[in-house]
Scaffold this motif. Structure first.
Motif, mmCIF file in Angstrom:
data_model
loop_
_atom_site.group_PDB
_atom_site.id
_atom_site.type_symbol
_atom_site.label_atom_id
_atom_site.label_comp_id
_atom_site.label_asym_id
_atom_site.label_seq_id
_atom_site.Cartn_x
_atom_site.Cartn_y
_atom_site.Cartn_z
ATOM 1 N N ARG A 92 -15.293 4.207 -3.622
ATOM 2 C CA ARG A 92 -14.282 3.345 -2.829
ATOM 3 C C ARG A 92 -14.999 3.335 -1.411
ATOM 4 O O ARG A 92 -14.933 2.398 -0.677
ATOM 5 C CB ARG A 92 -12.994 4.118 -2.830
ATOM 6 N N TYR B 150 -2.757 11.597 0.288
ATOM 7 C CA TYR B 150 -2.143 12.343 1.631
ATOM 8 C C TYR B 150 -3.006 13.086 2.055
ATOM 9 O O TYR B 150 -2.551 14.204 2.623
ATOM 10 C CB TYR B 150 -0.699 12.663 0.930
ATOM 11 N N ALA C 37 5.110 -9.104 3.483
ATOM 12 C CA ALA C 37 3.507 -9.749 3.469
ATOM 13 C C ALA C 37 3.108 -10.160 2.271
ATOM 14 O O ALA C 37 2.597 -11.359 1.889
ATOM 15 C CB ALA C 37 2.692 -8.929 4.473
ATOM 16 N N PHE D 23 -1.624 -14.621 8.777
ATOM 17 C CA PHE D 23 -0.320 -14.892 8.365
ATOM 18 C C PHE D 23 0.242 -16.087 8.953
ATOM 19 O O PHE D 23 1.284 -16.421 8.414
ATOM 20 C CB PHE D 23 0.607 -13.547 8.952
ATOM 21 N N ARG E 207 0.750 -1.151 -0.097
ATOM 22 C CA ARG E 207 0.107 -0.038 0.101
ATOM 23 C C ARG E 207 0.885 1.140 0.086
ATOM 24 O O ARG E 207 1.993 1.123 0.609
ATOM 25 C CB ARG E 207 -0.883 -0.034 1.094
ATOM 26 N N SER E 208 0.418 2.207 -0.792
ATOM 27 C CA SER E 208 1.018 3.658 -0.570
ATOM 28 C C SER E 208 2.448 3.631 -1.356
ATOM 29 O O SER E 208 3.237 4.100 -1.124
ATOM 30 C CB SER E 208 1.353 4.269 0.943
ATOM 31 N N THR F 152 -5.657 -7.441 3.993
ATOM 32 C CA THR F 152 -6.050 -7.179 2.627
ATOM 33 C C THR F 152 -7.554 -6.862 2.553
ATOM 34 O O THR F 152 -7.748 -6.844 1.270
ATOM 35 C CB THR F 152 -5.289 -8.216 1.656
ATOM 36 N N LYS G 59 -4.819 -6.682 -3.955
ATOM 37 C CA LYS G 59 -4.541 -6.901 -2.664
ATOM 38 C C LYS G 59 -3.488 -5.960 -2.299
ATOM 39 O O LYS G 59 -2.306 -5.894 -2.915
ATOM 40 C CB LYS G 59 -4.490 -7.958 -2.397
ATOM 41 N N LEU G 60 -3.631 -5.017 -1.267
ATOM 42 C CA LEU G 60 -2.663 -4.394 -0.693
ATOM 43 C C LEU G 60 -1.943 -4.751 0.815
ATOM 44 O O LEU G 60 -2.999 -4.979 1.592
ATOM 45 C CB LEU G 60 -3.259 -2.934 -0.717
ATOM 46 N N TYR G 61 -0.910 -4.501 0.731
ATOM 47 C CA TYR G 61 -0.225 -4.882 2.232
ATOM 48 C C TYR G 61 0.286 -3.751 2.879
ATOM 49 O O TYR G 61 0.704 -2.893 2.336
ATOM 50 C CB TYR G 61 0.902 -6.118 1.862
ATOM 51 N N ASP G 62 0.425 -3.969 3.950
ATOM 52 C CA ASP G 62 1.275 -3.015 4.894
ATOM 53 C C ASP G 62 2.845 -3.046 4.689
ATOM 54 O O ASP G 62 3.438 -2.066 4.753
ATOM 55 C CB ASP G 62 1.084 -3.053 6.194
ATOM 56 N N ARG H 28 -7.765 4.029 3.544
ATOM 57 C CA ARG H 28 -6.282 3.982 3.845
ATOM 58 C C ARG H 28 -5.489 3.851 2.586
ATOM 59 O O ARG H 28 -4.630 4.598 2.340
ATOM 60 C CB ARG H 28 -5.654 2.521 4.605
ATOM 61 N N THR I 113 -5.999 -5.026 7.740
ATOM 62 C CA THR I 113 -4.613 -5.100 7.834
ATOM 63 C C THR I 113 -4.305 -6.547 7.234
ATOM 64 O O THR I 113 -3.067 -7.159 7.078
ATOM 65 C CB THR I 113 -4.012 -5.200 9.337
ATOM 66 N N SER J 123 -3.528 6.929 0.897
ATOM 67 C CA SER J 123 -2.333 6.860 0.394
ATOM 68 C C SER J 123 -2.279 7.124 -1.121
ATOM 69 O O SER J 123 -1.124 7.485 -1.772
ATOM 70 C CB SER J 123 -2.029 5.277 0.179
ATOM 71 N N ARG J 124 -3.477 7.465 -1.694
ATOM 72 C CA ARG J 124 -3.510 8.200 -3.101
ATOM 73 C C ARG J 124 -3.496 9.740 -2.966
ATOM 74 O O ARG J 124 -3.204 10.368 -3.777
ATOM 75 C CB ARG J 124 -4.786 7.742 -3.799
ATOM 76 N N GLU K 145 -0.069 2.196 -7.050
ATOM 77 C CA GLU K 145 -0.586 2.930 -8.156
ATOM 78 C C GLU K 145 -0.597 2.308 -9.455
ATOM 79 O O GLU K 145 -1.698 2.363 -10.090
ATOM 80 C CB GLU K 145 0.101 4.084 -8.038
ATOM 81 N N GLU L 197 -3.342 -0.676 -9.401
ATOM 82 C CA GLU L 197 -4.564 0.057 -9.423
ATOM 83 C C GLU L 197 -5.129 0.425 -10.563
ATOM 84 O O GLU L 197 -6.247 0.304 -11.195
ATOM 85 C CB GLU L 197 -4.829 0.889 -8.325
#
Lengths: 245, 244
Positions: free
Chosen positions: B33, B211, A161, B95, A135-136, B195, A154-157, B204, B193, B208-209, A141, A144
């Motif tokens: 979204r 800020y 991961a 996990f 993610r971020s 996904t 799927k976005l991960y921290d 989130r 967290t 992130s797109r 980007e 997506e």
């Protein structure tokens, strides 16, 4: 008397600015992005970014403290003065430039799709199969934009991961920065890069709070100096065998 | 599933078409979204509440049962799920167990493959543990004589439980149960967290797109609306119980 006061004021001002100058420069990195920045077994933060940061600090003759900060909060914490610079392989993007400033780029980044070798995954599958990314990131980007709206992204921290889900088969492919992907592939047989690396005109810079023009100039000058004197090349070759500038 | 998915997207797009003119740009730009995420949160909440209630009733019965094995097993379950953070439970499943992969998990793999199903399972087990405790509290507060009287009239144990005891236990436990559902709603944000693109996950991603910290305020408003809806629903239920 007047003169004395102004002399005193100057002396104080000099002392203060001298103190500010002597103060440690606090640099943040993610410490979760090998080989650029990661924690080694001893818990120390190491990697290409850290070596570059230290070389720049040596060039600027300043003491630096490297701190670890999660990626999601790395920009807000800079803005809130938790540290003074981000040396964490951060791409210079328009969106980020709305909140922070960047130095001149210190390397160029490409991204790549990674999938199991026998999966037959091709570029065309991006719209129909599940792909992962951190993610971020510029990779997320790209994912997506290319998977289409409401595509299976799927976005991960953390990047690790995403890799572990690629290994377990939860996702069909992942998008990651190119050099870390090459690094990961060395240790993981059976996976490969789909097609070629993807050029997204991605330049990596050091993030600074807006308005810190002196610090920006100092970083740029130091960067030019380590490019000039071969320090940069030595660090780049140590990690990648080539100049990645 | 895909018909349902399409319908959901259509509703979300329609809602956004209506909302965009009256909301700030920074919301309108990413509106679908937020609404998509809102639906995922509602889905997880409704399903985990329903499934969790079934577990909760069974576990509450087990806790009151004279069978030592059932009793202890139910206690351990509710103790473990109430005594550990929801985040830890999610991560152990996603996990931890999930990293064993398709070969080791075999027929269980489809459950572990998607963050959504793991989220649903963990939220269900978590709320099941809490609600079982709330219900048990309600059940032990009903005078013992009622159960004895019910059985004396010829009702079976289950009939007495379902017709006499549980309705009263729910009446006693109702406010606490309403609280638990709101807590579960807030806890559900943690599935972002692993996904899942629930409301928090989408927020989130939008952050992130852009800020733009405002996006967290938008998501807070949506969570508040959902909490308000839950509270109203429970208020409605409470009034019904008073008159009924």
């Amino acid at each position: 008397m007047k003169l004395k006061i102004s002399a005193l004021a100057t002396a104080v001002a000099v002392t203060i600015s001298g103190m500010a100058y002597a103060q440690d420069l606090r640099i943040a990195t993610e410490a979760a992005y090998p080989p650029f920045n990661e924690k080694n077994a001893a818990g120390e933060i190491v990697g290409f970014d850290v070596d570059i940061a230290n070389a720049l600090c040596a060039e600027m003759k300043r003491t630096c403290v490297i701190v670890a900060q999660d990626w999601d909060g790395i920009i807000p914490a800079l803005v809130n003065n938790k540290y003074d610079a981000i040396v964490a392989s951060m791409s210079i993007t328009e969106e980020r430039q709305k909140s922070i400033d960047f130095t001149s780029p210190y390397y160029s980044n490409y991204i790549a799709l990674v999938a199991k070798n026998d999966s037959g995954f091709t570029m065309d599958d991006v719209t129909s199969k599940s792909i992962g990314a951190q993610r971020s990131t510029v990779a997320s980007e790209w994912a997506e934009e290319n998977a289409g709206s409401r595509g299976d992204v799927k976005l991960y921290d953390t990047q690790s991961a995403a890799y572990s889900d690629l290994e377990s088969g939860r996702i069909d492919a992942l998008v990651s920065d190119y050099l870390p992907a090459v690094d990961w592939l060395k240790a993981n047989q059976g996976f490969g890069i789909v097609g070629d690396k993807i050029d997204i005109n991605d330049k990596i810079g050091i993030g600074l709070r807006k308005g810190e023009d002196d610090l920006k100039a100092a970083f740029d000058k130091a960067l030019a100096a380590i490019r000039e004197n071969g320090t940069y090349l030595a660090i780049s070759e140590k990690y990648f065998g080539v100049d990645i500038f | 599933m895909s018909v349902y998915q399409d319908a959901k997207y259509a509703v979300s797009d329609a809602a956004c078409a209506a909302l965009t003119p009256v909301t700030p740009d920074s919301f309108g730009q990413f509106c679908p979204r937020f609404i998509d995420g809102f639906f995922v949160t509602v889905e997880l909440l409704v399903l985990s509440c329903a499934l969790g209630l079934v577990i909760a009733i069974s576990v509450a019965f087990a806790r009151l049962s004279s069978n030592m094995f059932l009793n202890k097993a139910a206690f351990v379950y509710s103790y473990v799920f109430r005594g550990t953070p929801l985040l830890v439970q999610l991560w152990i499943m996603y996990f931890g167990l999930g990293s064993l992969g398709a070969e080791n998990l075999g027929f269980l793999w489809p459950l572990f493959k998607e963050g959504w199903t793991i989220g649903l399972i963990v939220l269900t087990l978590n709320t099941g543990a809490y609600v079982s405790e709330i219900l048990r509290g309600g059940l032990v507060n009903i005078p013992k004589g009622q159960m004895e009287a019910a059985v004396a009239t010829g009702m079976s144990w289950f009939q007495s439980m379902f017709h006499i005891m549980l309705p009263q236990a729910f009446k006693i436990a109702w406010p606490a149960y309403g609280n638990e559902v709101v807590l579960l709603m807030k806890g559900s944000a943690l599935v972002s967290t692993i996904t899942v693109l629930d409301l928090m996950g989408q927020t989130r991603t939008v952050f992130s797109r852009s800020y733009n910290l405002e996006v967290y305020a938008y998501s807070a408003v949506l969570y508040l609306i959902l909490a308000g809806m839950i509270t109203l629903l429970f208020k409605f239920g409470e009034n019904r119980m008073k008159t009924g």
